[in-house]
Motif scaffolding. Sequence first.
Motif, mmCIF file in Angstrom:
data_model
loop_
_atom_site.group_PDB
_atom_site.id
_atom_site.type_symbol
_atom_site.label_atom_id
_atom_site.label_comp_id
_atom_site.label_asym_id
_atom_site.label_seq_id
_atom_site.Cartn_x
_atom_site.Cartn_y
_atom_site.Cartn_z
ATOM 1 N N VAL A 206 0.874 -1.175 0.000
ATOM 2 C CA VAL A 206 0.000 0.000 0.000
ATOM 3 C C VAL A 206 0.909 1.222 0.000
ATOM 4 N N ILE A 207 0.699 2.118 -0.953
ATOM 5 C CA ILE A 207 1.570 3.290 -1.055
ATOM 6 C C ILE A 207 0.750 4.543 -1.302
ATOM 7 N N ASN A 208 1.330 5.675 -0.950
ATOM 8 C CA ASN A 208 0.766 6.992 -1.214
ATOM 9 C C ASN A 208 1.075 7.397 -2.653
ATOM 10 N N ASP A 209 0.300 8.321 -3.223
ATOM 11 C CA ASP A 209 0.539 8.717 -4.615
ATOM 12 C C ASP A 209 1.877 9.409 -4.828
ATOM 13 N N THR A 210 2.406 10.099 -3.815
ATOM 14 C CA THR A 210 3.741 10.694 -3.967
ATOM 15 C C THR A 210 4.805 9.607 -4.048
ATOM 16 N N VAL A 211 4.637 8.549 -3.246
ATOM 17 C CA VAL A 211 5.567 7.422 -3.277
ATOM 18 C C VAL A 211 5.465 6.716 -4.625
ATOM 19 N N ALA A 212 4.240 6.554 -5.124
ATOM 20 C CA ALA A 212 4.047 5.931 -6.437
ATOM 21 C C ALA A 212 4.743 6.738 -7.527
ATOM 22 N N THR A 213 4.663 8.050 -7.435
ATOM 23 C CA THR A 213 5.293 8.924 -8.435
ATOM 24 C C THR A 213 6.804 8.759 -8.445
ATOM 25 N N ILE A 214 7.409 8.735 -7.260
ATOM 26 C CA ILE A 214 8.859 8.585 -7.201
ATOM 27 C C ILE A 214 9.298 7.202 -7.689
ATOM 28 N N LEU A 215 8.519 6.162 -7.378
ATOM 29 C CA LEU A 215 8.853 4.810 -7.836
ATOM 30 C C LEU A 215 8.793 4.716 -9.354
ATOM 31 N N ALA A 216 7.713 5.234 -9.942
ATOM 32 C CA ALA A 216 7.535 5.149 -11.391
ATOM 33 C C ALA A 216 8.642 5.895 -12.130
ATOM 34 N N ALA A 217 9.008 7.066 -11.629
ATOM 35 C CA ALA A 217 10.049 7.858 -12.297
ATOM 36 C C ALA A 217 11.430 7.265 -12.070
ATOM 37 N N ALA A 218 11.693 6.788 -10.852
ATOM 38 C CA ALA A 218 13.012 6.226 -10.529
ATOM 39 C C ALA A 218 13.258 4.908 -11.263
ATOM 40 N N TYR A 219 12.213 4.229 -11.667
ATOM 41 C CA TYR A 219 12.352 2.996 -12.453
ATOM 42 C C TYR A 219 13.060 3.281 -13.780
ATOM 43 N N LYS A 220 12.851 4.508 -14.291
ATOM 44 C CA LYS A 220 13.435 4.894 -15.576
ATOM 45 C C LYS A 220 14.656 5.806 -15.434
ATOM 46 N N ASP A 221 14.818 6.415 -14.261
ATOM 47 C CA ASP A 221 15.852 7.440 -14.071
ATOM 48 C C ASP A 221 16.413 7.318 -12.669
ATOM 49 N N ASP A 222 17.656 6.853 -12.554
ATOM 50 C CA ASP A 222 18.219 6.594 -11.221
ATOM 51 C C ASP A 222 18.653 7.856 -10.480
ATOM 52 N N CYS A 223 18.416 9.028 -11.072
ATOM 53 C CA CYS A 223 18.702 10.284 -10.369
ATOM 54 C C CYS A 223 17.462 10.863 -9.690
ATOM 55 N N VAL A 224 16.325 10.190 -9.838
ATOM 56 C CA VAL A 224 15.097 10.668 -9.196
ATOM 57 C C VAL A 224 15.124 10.294 -7.728
ATOM 58 N N HIS A 225 15.077 11.309 -6.864
ATOM 59 C CA HIS A 225 15.080 11.100 -5.417
ATOM 60 C C HIS A 225 13.890 11.762 -4.731
ATOM 61 N N ILE A 226 13.096 12.496 -5.530
ATOM 62 C CA ILE A 226 11.957 13.232 -4.985
ATOM 63 C C ILE A 226 10.758 13.010 -5.892
ATOM 64 N N GLY A 227 9.597 12.751 -5.288
ATOM 65 C CA GLY A 227 8.349 12.637 -6.038
ATOM 66 C C GLY A 227 7.325 13.572 -5.440
ATOM 67 N N SER A 228 6.570 14.257 -6.287
ATOM 68 C CA SER A 228 5.664 15.279 -5.770
ATOM 69 C C SER A 228 4.355 15.308 -6.547
ATOM 70 N N ILE A 229 3.303 15.705 -5.862
ATOM 71 C CA ILE A 229 2.001 15.952 -6.482
ATOM 72 C C ILE A 229 1.757 17.452 -6.498
ATOM 73 N N CYS A 230 1.581 18.007 -7.695
ATOM 74 C CA CYS A 230 1.221 19.422 -7.857
ATOM 75 C C CYS A 230 -0.052 19.470 -8.689
ATOM 76 N N GLY A 231 -1.177 19.312 -8.029
ATOM 77 C CA GLY A 231 -2.447 19.313 -8.733
ATOM 78 C C GLY A 231 -3.505 19.946 -7.868
ATOM 79 N N THR A 232 -4.604 19.251 -7.694
ATOM 80 C CA THR A 232 -5.660 19.727 -6.803
ATOM 81 C C THR A 232 -5.110 19.914 -5.398
ATOM 82 N N GLY A 233 -4.266 18.971 -4.966
ATOM 83 C CA GLY A 233 -3.569 19.067 -3.684
ATOM 84 C C GLY A 233 -2.069 19.140 -3.897
ATOM 85 N N HIS A 234 -1.339 19.162 -2.788
ATOM 86 C CA HIS A 234 0.127 19.212 -2.890
ATOM 87 C C HIS A 234 0.757 18.369 -1.788
#
Length: 455
Positions: A206-234
């Motif tokens: 079970v993961i939060n959407d910010t954690v999901a974002t960092i996982l998805a991006a880091a799968y393709k880019d090993d320099c990703v260390h931060i994941g963020s939601i900038c939409g309806t919420g933050h």
Amino acid sequence: MNNGVIMQLEDLKWAGDCMGVIESKINECLQEFEIDSIQLKRIADVFCQEIERGLKKEKSSFKMLKSYLQLPNGEEKGHYLALDFGGTNLRILLIALLGQGRFKVIKKVTAPLITESYNYITNNVCAEELFDFIAELIRKVTDDEYRYFLGHTFSFPSEQSALNHARLIVWTKEFAVQGVEGKDVNALLSDALIRKGRSNIIPVAVINDTVATILAAAYKDDCVHIGSICGTGHNTAYLESYDGKRCPMIINLESGNFSHLRLNTFDKILDQQSEKKGEQVFEKMVAGKYLGRLLVLVLKELGMLKQEIVLTSKDLSEIIQDSSPNYRKTKEIFFAQIEDTFTEMEYSYIVEIAKRIIRRSARLVTAGYIGIIQHMDFNFNNKHHIAIDGSLYEKMPGYAQLIQKTFVELLGDEKAKNIKVILENQGSGIGGAIAAAIFNEGRLDSDRIIMPSES
């Protein structure tokens, strides 16, 4: 000079004086949304300090929620299920992770939780009914003869004790389903799958959407260390290294609750009118849900609006790029809700105020990112890629560019070169599958995870 001419001159002088007063008030309102470099650097410093307080379990704005996950290595492979449950539309995906950062969506089912014939978010529905509905959807993308691990992106406030144990603290987003608050959502899903004859499907993460974002991006880019939601919420998550003393782990800050900020007149009014006063202060200043409300409050203060209206972030995106003759698009937005119309000069004020509110949002968000990186790498010597998901970042004209410009403004060209911001708009689905793969491949400390057989 006759009396008629004198009266005309006096009328012109009165009109000029009124315009001067209005322009002065406009400038005061615009200034309320201005934050200079010194203030932003101070915010970044305090943001960093709050992280470090949170890690020491001292009083902090941040919840510092553990994800019990490390970063993917990009070589995760296999077929995994992902459940994206963050609002009134559910997504279930069967995803093939192919390694080297590649993936393929094999099957996908999307279903609303509210239609004319049913409503699965009201307090008339119990936990079993909601999760049975979800289990039925999952059946549509699976077969009886195969065993599946499932990763669940659950974007509601939860207290997590292990990768596959998350207890819902409180429903948000108008959800009111009975019997879920205080319960382990993974256990509720597991029970529903068993009831529906799908014991071959095992929810393991079970993961939060910010954690999901960092996982998805880091799968393709090993320099990703931060994941963020900038939409309806933050909100933002980052990889905590623990200074090498412990295994690195992704931490969900719940950064929207950052409170060490100077609120302007309109921030204070918005906060007082909100459901939870004094909470999520940072989010109320930067998130798409609130930016239109801030514009309405300014226009009411200026006497330009006499009634309540609703302006969405989509409305603001139309307003700030309105280059149509006589502000036609902006007129249409307002005319849909009010009968009064504004002068062309007043429409120009509305556009400028909207731009200033959005600019402040992007600058504050950037200060937060700098505070996180400052904690991770004080001298900014290494590459730090930030993955962002959300309509505000993706669709608000100029928002991404404002973030990049603010990095350069606050850090200088050399340090800013090490920071790259990327769009990751598939995180909620792909991230869940990657979390399940990390579980399956056993790349977690044994004391940080409870196996399904033990749950």
